[in-house]
Design a protein around this motif. Sequence first.
Motif: not given
Length: 153
Positions: A46-57
């Motif tokens: 959390p608050n350091k990195e995230h999943m990009e939307m196309p990959a998350l989707h």
Amino acid sequence: MTKKMNVESFNLDHTKVRAPYVRLAGIKEGKNGDVIHKYDVRFKQPNKEHMEMPALHSLEHLMAENIRNHSDHIVDVSPMGCQTGFYVTVINHDNYDEILDILEKTLKDVLAADEVPACNEVQCGWAASHSLEGAQELAKQMLAKRSEWTEVF
């Protein structure tokens, strides 16, 4: 001390958790005796990195479809708005170790996939936003740290 919030995850100190992990986030009992368990399946810090939307989707589609091949207790797989993980909700099943095994099998299914299920305008609300390769990379990263899933802090 901050005010206690109605949403369980809003009471979690996101600066203290160490992703990836799988954490029991809540239990609800229904009037007729059913018991719902909600798991926080955190892929990214959390608050350091995230999943990009196309990959998350795409990962959402793949997990939602495939996890049901491993358990009849699955209610839902829901992405977090912060793009760091998913909630997995199960009914009448409280075996944490088995949930971990189900998640592991599901992520291995993601790696073996050659397409994203329901990735079209009829079955998906934003069919243009998908990445099978991105979903597989997320699954690969999560599986590589399987031994750490039980360590939340």
